[in-house]
Design a protein around this motif. Sequence first.
Motif, PDB file in Angstrom:
ATOM      1  N   UNK A 115      23.564 -57.388 -92.672  1.00 51.49           N
ATOM      2  CA  UNK A 115      22.368 -56.623 -92.338  1.00 51.49           C
ATOM      3  C   UNK A 115      22.537 -55.167 -92.789  1.00 51.49           C
ATOM      4  N   UNK A 116      23.719 -54.632 -92.561  1.00 56.64           N
ATOM      5  CA  UNK A 116      24.019 -53.272 -93.019  1.00 56.64           C
ATOM      6  C   UNK A 116      24.005 -53.195 -94.544  1.00 56.64           C
ATOM      7  N   UNK A 117      24.550 -54.213 -95.195  1.00 56.66           N
ATOM      8  CA  UNK A 117      24.569 -54.240 -96.659  1.00 56.66           C
ATOM      9  C   UNK A 117      23.159 -54.195 -97.232  1.00 56.66           C
ATOM     10  N   UNK A 118      22.252 -54.956 -96.636  1.00 59.21           N
ATOM     11  CA  UNK A 118      20.860 -54.975 -97.112  1.00 59.21           C
ATOM     12  C   UNK A 118      20.246 -53.585 -97.000  1.00 59.21           C
ATOM     13  N   UNK A 119      20.449 -52.925 -95.853  1.00 58.76           N
ATOM     14  CA  UNK A 119      19.892 -51.582 -95.649  1.00 58.76           C
ATOM     15  C   UNK A 119      20.468 -50.591 -96.663  1.00 58.76           C
ATOM     16  N   UNK A 120      21.775 -50.672 -96.876  1.00 59.58           N
ATOM     17  CA  UNK A 120      22.428 -49.719 -97.788  1.00 59.58           C
ATOM     18  C   UNK A 120      22.004 -49.947 -99.237  1.00 59.58           C
ATOM     19  N   UNK A 121      21.822 -51.199 -99.618  1.00 58.08           N
ATOM     20  CA  UNK A 121      21.359 -51.487-100.973  1.00 58.08           C
ATOM     21  C   UNK A 121      19.911 -51.020-101.160  1.00 58.08           C
ATOM     22  N   UNK A 122      19.108 -51.163-100.119  1.00 57.26           N
ATOM     23  CA  UNK A 122      17.724 -50.677-100.186  1.00 57.26           C
ATOM     24  C   UNK A 122      17.698 -49.166-100.386  1.00 57.26           C
ATOM     25  N   UNK A 123      18.550 -48.452 -99.663  1.00 63.26           N
ATOM     26  CA  UNK A 123      18.609 -46.997 -99.808  1.00 63.26           C
ATOM     27  C   UNK A 123      19.122 -46.602-101.187  1.00 63.26           C
ATOM     28  N   UNK A 124      20.097 -47.350-101.695  1.00 60.82           N
ATOM     29  CA  UNK A 124      20.655 -47.017-103.008  1.00 60.82           C
ATOM     30  C   UNK A 124      19.609 -47.210-104.104  1.00 60.82           C
ATOM     31  N   UNK A 125      18.754 -48.223-103.968  1.00 61.63           N
ATOM     32  CA  UNK A 125      17.707 -48.462-104.970  1.00 61.63           C
ATOM     33  C   UNK A 125      16.694 -47.330-104.967  1.00 61.63           C
ATOM     34  N   UNK A 126      16.282 -46.898-103.782  1.00 67.27           N
ATOM     35  CA  UNK A 126      15.342 -45.772-103.687  1.00 67.27           C
ATOM     36  C   UNK A 126      15.958 -44.511-104.291  1.00 67.27           C
TER      37      UNK A 126
END
Length: 204
Positions: A115-126
């Motif tokens: 769940x943390x990985x998904x959030x961090x990848x979303x932030x990295x894409x933005x």
Amino acid sequence: MADLIISLLPIFLVFLFTSTTVEPAFHRRSRTRAYVEVSCQVTEYPDLCIRCLTAYVHSSNATVLSPHQLVQYALLASQHRAQYTRAYLLKLSKELTDNKGQEYQAVKDCLEQIDLSVDQLSMSIKEFRQLGREATLSRDDQFWHIRNVETWVGSALTDATTCLDEFPGQRMSKLKATVKAKVLNVAQVTENALALFHRFAARY
């Protein structure tokens, strides 16, 4: 003879349209695959990188011919793998709720990490998309965005690896082996995305 020509005209027009639209699309896909294959050689898992990116690009009907596009699709592919694995773990944890044994706790802990990985990848894409405006960014801003992307993708990889620690050794139940394989895939795809990003960031 005139009637024959008139009857064949629609067929000729269809052939002409097809040859001028499908062929360029085929060549674009060929160039994209060639570019992906060469670029993926810098990653730890090049075969996985090629399979993952070509499948993702094909499903998106996109063309990748620049380092920025390549990294963006690599991050998106990693995010989607993590989201898929999170959905699987969420479903699995609900099924195991009544049996709060070792498997339930391992899946529950792993779900928190993914769940943390998904959030961090979303932030990295933005954050990475901001680098697409590099012409309007100062050098300090460029480095700021680069550090943020590197930090978040690295953290996403660490969290996926932490999840793998819940499933040590080779001998395990079929359920644990399935979970481990899915999470390992997320970790490897994310590691590849990070390698591609490092190559992109080296230009700065």
